[in-house]
Design a protein around this motif. Structure first.
Motif: not given
Length: 302
Positions: A195-204, A254-257
């Protein structure tokens, strides 16, 4: 013409009998005896039986009709008497009945109306379980276990800056395959809906050329075992386990992410076990930073 009477055997009654004989001159009535069809003497009285005839001792014992009727009446009386105590409570050995026998195991399972409520995973009667459910319902503490599942994986890519081409697989620094494993996404072998998917990348920041990402899904570790920086392909050996793909979209800075979220429409997949596997693929060509961290996440309901 004359008449006479024939006595009935076994009784005092007499019946009139008539017979006719004829010659050329006269017609006379003569007395004759009543006989059976086979010619034997009439035994009607014996067959009827005396008024006070005793009923036979068994259902098949010899008797006149009167005695036989008495035997039938006795058997009916016994049957009625037996039926009279079948209905109502009693022991199982007494008779079949329309209520549970007092020694029926189901009585203990049902339990008494005064049984204490059971609200935990513990032994109890049906009455106790129902009382516990009602008590929790009234107090507002009754909750049902969620059938939703989610899993997130932190993927740290290799410690290099080798450029990705469009459609390249992003893989971890260790392991024999770049496939990502999302554990416990549903009951074993069940059909679940993502029902939902996310992707976070720890990058500036978004890297030049970096666009959107796609996830290719499988119900087992894909046999192709593609590694980091390999061009994605769906070879014949992967077809049986392939479940389709999902588009994450383009991450937002989002700045740092970097972060992006998507809600697929009607994405149903059938699990082989309880896990879902994925190749994370970049749609745009770019040169990554060393050991960059990617965190894809899936949400599903069974």
């Amino acid at each position: 013409m004359t008449t006479s009477d024939v006595p009935v055997p076994g009784g005092t009654q007499r019946v009139p009998t008539y017979a006719v004989s004829e010659d050329s001159k006269t017609k006379d009535l003569e007395r004759v005896a009543l006989n059976e069809s086979d010619g034997s003497d009439l035994a009607l009285g014996a067959k009827l039986g005396a008024l006070a005839e005793t009923a036979p001792a068994t259902d098949t014992g010899s008797s006149g009709l009167n005695g036989r009727l008495q035997r039938i009446a006795q058997r009916l009386s016994t049957l009625i008497a037996n039926l009279a105590f079948v209905f109502g409570a009693g022991t199982a050995s007494a008779a079949q009945r329309v209520t549970l026998a007092s020694d029926d195991p189901a009585v203990a399972t049902l339990g008494s109306t005064s049984g204490a409520k059971v609200i935990a995973d513990a032994n109890g009667t049906i009455q106790q379980y129902l009382r516990g459910l009602v008590a929790q319902w009234i107090s507002g503490t009754l909750t049902l276990a969620s059938r939703a599942a989610s899993a997130s994986v932190a993927l740290t890519r290799t410690a290099d800056t080798n450029a990705y081409a469009a459609n390249d697989v992003i893989g971890a620094a260790t392991g024999s395959t770049a496939a990502i494993q999302f554990s416990n996404m549903g009951p074993s072998g069940a059909v679940v809906q993502i029902v939902s998917i996310e992707l976070e990348i720890d990058s500036t920041g978004v890297i030049s050329g970096e666009t959107s990402y796609r996830g290719y899904l499988y119900n087992v570790t894909p046999p192709s075992a593609l590694a980091d920086n390999a061009a994605f392909d769906l070879p014949s050996g992967d077809r049986a386990s392939y479940l389709g793909f999902l588009d994450f979209g383009t991450p937002v800075d989002l700045g740092s992410t970097l972060y992006v979220r998507a809600t697929p429409d009607n994405c149903f997949v059938k699990l082989s076990g309880t896990d879902i596997f994925m190749y994370l693929v970049t749609n745009g060509p770019y040169t990554p930073t060393s050991a960059r961290v990617y965190k894809p996440k899936l949400f599903a309901v069974a």
